[in-house]
Design a protein around this motif. Structure first.
Motif, PDB file in Angstrom:
ATOM      1  N   ASP A  33      62.943  65.907  47.157  1.00 17.64           N
ATOM      2  CA  ASP A  33      61.736  65.424  46.486  1.00 17.64           C
ATOM      3  C   ASP A  33      60.833  64.651  47.435  1.00 17.64           C
ATOM      4  O   ASP A  33      59.617  64.614  47.265  1.00 17.64           O
ATOM      5  N   GLU A  34      61.427  64.018  48.456  1.00 20.49           N
ATOM      6  CA  GLU A  34      60.674  63.235  49.431  1.00 20.49           C
ATOM      7  C   GLU A  34      61.172  63.564  50.829  1.00 20.49           C
ATOM      8  O   GLU A  34      62.314  63.974  51.013  1.00 20.49           O
ATOM      9  N   PHE A  35      60.300  63.377  51.835  1.00 21.82           N
ATOM     10  CA  PHE A  35      60.715  63.535  53.216  1.00 21.82           C
ATOM     11  C   PHE A  35      60.097  62.421  54.057  1.00 21.82           C
ATOM     12  O   PHE A  35      59.061  61.865  53.713  1.00 21.82           O
ATOM     13  N   GLU A  36      60.778  62.090  55.150  1.00 17.61           N
ATOM     14  CA  GLU A  36      60.317  61.032  56.044  1.00 17.61           C
ATOM     15  C   GLU A  36      59.616  61.651  57.241  1.00 17.61           C
ATOM     16  O   GLU A  36      60.115  62.594  57.857  1.00 17.61           O
ATOM     17  N   CYS A  37      58.456  61.129  57.583  1.00 24.15           N
ATOM     18  CA  CYS A  37      57.695  61.609  58.729  1.00 24.15           C
ATOM     19  C   CYS A  37      58.425  61.241  60.015  1.00 24.15           C
ATOM     20  O   CYS A  37      58.853  60.099  60.195  1.00 24.15           O
ATOM     21  N   TRP A  38      58.543  62.190  60.930  1.00 20.00           N
ATOM     22  CA  TRP A  38      59.213  61.945  62.200  1.00 20.00           C
ATOM     23  C   TRP A  38      58.377  61.039  63.098  1.00 20.00           C
ATOM     24  O   TRP A  38      58.900  60.345  63.962  1.00 20.00           O
ATOM     25  N   SER A  39      57.061  61.005  62.893  1.00 19.78           N
ATOM     26  CA  SER A  39      56.161  60.261  63.771  1.00 19.78           C
ATOM     27  C   SER A  39      55.998  58.799  63.356  1.00 19.78           C
ATOM     28  O   SER A  39      56.188  57.889  64.164  1.00 19.78           O
ATOM     29  N   CYS A  40      55.645  58.567  62.081  1.00 16.48           N
ATOM     30  CA  CYS A  40      55.349  57.199  61.644  1.00 16.48           C
ATOM     31  C   CYS A  40      56.421  56.604  60.733  1.00 16.48           C
ATOM     32  O   CYS A  40      56.388  55.421  60.438  1.00 16.48           O
ATOM     33  N   GLY A  41      57.347  57.439  60.252  1.00 16.24           N
ATOM     34  CA  GLY A  41      58.400  56.952  59.369  1.00 16.24           C
ATOM     35  C   GLY A  41      57.970  56.817  57.918  1.00 16.24           C
ATOM     36  O   GLY A  41      58.731  56.347  57.097  1.00 16.24           O
ATOM     37  N   GLY A  42      56.736  57.236  57.600  1.00 22.37           N
ATOM     38  CA  GLY A  42      56.242  57.157  56.227  1.00 22.37           C
ATOM     39  C   GLY A  42      56.988  58.109  55.304  1.00 22.37           C
ATOM     40  O   GLY A  42      57.427  59.172  55.714  1.00 22.37           O
ATOM     41  N   ILE A  43      57.140  57.705  54.052  1.00 21.88           N
ATOM     42  CA  ILE A  43      57.798  58.539  53.043  1.00 21.88           C
ATOM     43  C   ILE A  43      56.730  59.322  52.291  1.00 21.88           C
ATOM     44  O   ILE A  43      55.756  58.757  51.806  1.00 21.88           O
ATOM     45  N   ASN A  44      56.904  60.640  52.230  1.00 13.93           N
ATOM     46  CA  ASN A  44      55.958  61.546  51.583  1.00 13.93           C
ATOM     47  C   ASN A  44      56.649  62.304  50.459  1.00 13.93           C
ATOM     48  O   ASN A  44      57.836  62.610  50.554  1.00 13.93           O
ATOM     49  N   GLU A  45      55.912  62.651  49.425  1.00 13.41           N
ATOM     50  CA  GLU A  45      56.438  63.509  48.361  1.00 13.41           C
ATOM     51  C   GLU A  45      56.274  64.965  48.775  1.00 13.41           C
ATOM     52  O   GLU A  45      55.245  65.345  49.334  1.00 13.41           O
ATOM     53  N   THR A  46      57.290  65.772  48.497  1.00 14.39           N
ATOM     54  CA  THR A  46      57.202  67.201  48.774  1.00 14.39           C
ATOM     55  C   THR A  46      56.266  67.836  47.753  1.00 14.39           C
ATOM     56  O   THR A  46      56.454  67.663  46.549  1.00 14.39           O
ATOM     57  N   PRO A  47      55.235  68.554  48.217  1.00 11.99           N
ATOM     58  CA  PRO A  47      54.305  69.177  47.276  1.00 11.99           C
ATOM     59  C   PRO A  47      54.967  70.337  46.523  1.00 11.99           C
ATOM     60  O   PRO A  47      55.982  70.880  46.970  1.00 11.99           O
ATOM     61  N   PRO A  48      54.377  70.753  45.402  1.00 11.42           N
ATOM     62  CA  PRO A  48      54.933  71.892  44.671  1.00 11.42           C
ATOM     63  C   PRO A  48      54.727  73.198  45.448  1.00 11.42           C
ATOM     64  O   PRO A  48      53.839  73.278  46.290  1.00 11.42           O
ATOM     65  N   PRO A  49      55.581  74.207  45.209  1.00  7.86           N
ATOM     66  CA  PRO A  49      55.431  75.495  45.885  1.00  7.86           C
ATOM     67  C   PRO A  49      54.125  76.170  45.478  1.00  7.86           C
ATOM     68  O   PRO A  49      53.550  75.793  44.471  1.00  7.86           O
ATOM     69  N   PRO A  50      53.641  77.142  46.211  1.00  4.50           N
ATOM     70  CA  PRO A  50      54.286  77.804  47.349  1.00  4.50           C
ATOM     71  C   PRO A  50      54.189  76.974  48.619  1.00  4.50           C
ATOM     72  O   PRO A  50      53.238  76.223  48.814  1.00  4.50           O
TER      73      PRO A  50
END
Length: 55
Positions: A33-50
């Protein structure tokens, strides 16, 4: 399979790895449901498909 997303905090391209889900008629993947940015460490929500496959 990896999918390409852009971080909502810094704009860096991020690859999120999806787990294959059993399906007889198409390729389906489950992403967190969420992923962490490799660059800034910010937490982002995974958008809906496609989703766009990463290269």
């Amino acid at each position: 399979m990896g999918f390409a997303f852009v971080c909502g905090w810094c704009g860096a391209p991020c690859t999120v790895w999806g787990e294959p889900v059993a399906s007889w008629w198409t390729d389906k993947y489950e992403l967190p449901d969420e992923f962490e940015c490799w660059s800034c460490g910010g937490i982002n929500e995974t958008p809906p498909p496609p989703w766009t496959p990463a290269e």
